[in-house]
Design an enzyme around this catalytic site. Structure first.
Site, PDB file in Angstrom:
ATOM      1  N   CYS A   1       6.053  -0.065   7.111  1.00 49.94           N
ATOM      2  CA  CYS A   1       5.661   1.218   7.022  1.00 49.94           C
ATOM      3  C   CYS A   1       6.496   1.565   5.889  1.00 49.94           C
ATOM      4  CB  CYS A   1       5.119   2.239   7.298  1.00 49.94           C
ATOM      5  SG  CYS A   1       4.085   4.134   6.384  1.00 49.94           S
ATOM      6  N   LEU A   2       6.727   2.151   4.348  1.00 40.92           N
ATOM      7  CA  LEU A   2       7.370   2.421   3.586  1.00 40.92           C
ATOM      8  C   LEU A   2       7.968   3.812   4.396  1.00 40.92           C
ATOM      9  CD1 LEU A   2       6.001   0.942  -0.010  1.00 40.92           C
ATOM     10  CD2 LEU A   2       7.903  -0.197   1.388  1.00 40.92           C
TER      11      LEU A   2
ATOM     12  N   GLY B   1       0.708  -0.856   0.337  1.00 40.22           N
ATOM     13  CA  GLY B   1      -0.042   0.028   0.297  1.00 40.22           C
ATOM     14  C   GLY B   1       0.512   1.432   0.134  1.00 40.22           C
TER      15      GLY B   1
ATOM     16  N   HIS C   1      -4.137   0.584   7.590  1.00 36.63           N
ATOM     17  CA  HIS C   1      -3.353   0.908   7.926  1.00 36.63           C
ATOM     18  C   HIS C   1      -2.405   3.225   6.583  1.00 36.63           C
ATOM     19  CE1 HIS C   1       1.658   1.329   7.971  1.00 36.63           C
ATOM     20  NE2 HIS C   1       1.472   1.665   7.272  1.00 36.63           N
ATOM     21  N   GLU C   2      -3.587   2.343   5.094  1.00 34.51           N
ATOM     22  CA  GLU C   2      -3.347   3.560   5.062  1.00 34.51           C
ATOM     23  C   GLU C   2      -4.252   4.579   4.811  1.00 34.51           C
ATOM     24  OE1 GLU C   2      -1.140   3.220   2.981  1.00 34.51           O
ATOM     25  OE2 GLU C   2      -0.332   1.100   2.993  1.00 34.51           O
TER      26      GLU C   2
ATOM     27  N   HIS D   1      -2.810   7.460   6.593  1.00 33.94           N
ATOM     28  CA  HIS D   1      -1.614   8.301   6.533  1.00 33.94           C
ATOM     29  C   HIS D   1      -2.394   9.137   5.939  1.00 33.94           C
ATOM     30  CE1 HIS D   1       2.125   6.530   6.272  1.00 33.94           C
ATOM     31  NE2 HIS D   1       1.708   5.128   5.818  1.00 33.94           N
TER      32      HIS D   1
ATOM     33  N   GLN E   1       2.911  10.341   1.596  1.00 34.69           N
ATOM     34  CA  GLN E   1       4.289   9.142   1.480  1.00 34.69           C
ATOM     35  C   GLN E   1       4.378   9.955   0.151  1.00 34.69           C
ATOM     36  OE1 GLN E   1       2.271   4.793   2.503  1.00 34.69           O
ATOM     37  NE2 GLN E   1       4.121   5.344   3.165  1.00 34.69           N
TER      38      GLN E   1
END
Ligand code: NI
Length: 194
Positions: A103-104, A43, A145-146, A149, A48
């Site tokens: 997480c990226l 994701g 999670h997304e 963000h 991000q």
């Protein structure tokens, strides 16, 4: 696109909704897919990549390799690829369960996070078609999670005070660029060379 690292203000802000005529939306979504796949993520949210807008993309196919899951679950994960625009979670239900998240924007940090089993969410897809759908299990987990963000929340915000203390130095190092990520990143507190 470089992925914005922990510590950037854009990751802490509630993102704004967009209109269907948002500039170069199709190209942005295609760049976000490319960025996510190159970083081996499931994701990626617009903040991000430095944009404070309510947009995220999800492809859970990598989770389908987990052979502890049932055939049905694996097929569902394999086929789930979706663009979420202007999403609003309408409700979250079911028992809270732990899952080890990453997480990226926070490379090499993984922690168990408690989230509810099921969600109902309203969103628009890349063609600006409206949907209201229910999800549970791992797909709900990735969406939650997304979704966090675009609400300015990171999974590390949800950890206990003790766990937060334990990873504090790691997070500071990430924000200062003192890491070697496997994909291009932008670090908020890196000193520019003169
Ligand atoms: Ni993330």
């Amino acid at each position: 696109m470089p992925i914005v690292a922990y510590g950037a203000a854009v990751l802490k802000q509630k993102a704004a909704p967009i209109e269907a005529d948002y500039t170069a939306l199709e190209a942005l979504i295609s760049n976000m897919w490319e960025t996510m796949y190159a970083a081996h993520g499931v994701g990626l949210a617009a903040p991000q990549v430095g944009l404070g807008i309510r947009l995220f993309v999800i492809d859970t196919a990598p989770f389908a390799a987990d052979d502890s899951l049932s055939e049905d679950e694996r097929q569902e994960l394999e086929g789930f690829k979706e663009v979420f625009i202007n999403a609003q979670i309408l409700d979250e239900t079911g028992e809270a369960w732990d899952f080890n998240e990453g997480c990226l924007s926070i490379p090499d940090v993984r922690e168990d996070v408690l989230r509810n089993e099921s969600i109902r969410i309203q969103y628009w897809d890349e063609n600006f078609q409206e949907h209201t759908r229910s999800f549970n299990g791992l797909i709900a987990r990735v969406i939650q999670h997304e979704y966090d963000h675009i609400e300015g929340i990171l999974f590390t915000d949800k950890l206990s005070p003790l766990k937060k203390r334990l990873i504090k130095r790691k997070l500071t190092a990430i924000s200062q660029g003192k890491i070697n990520p496997e994909y291009p990143m932008r670090f908020p507190q890196m000193k520019r060379k003169r």
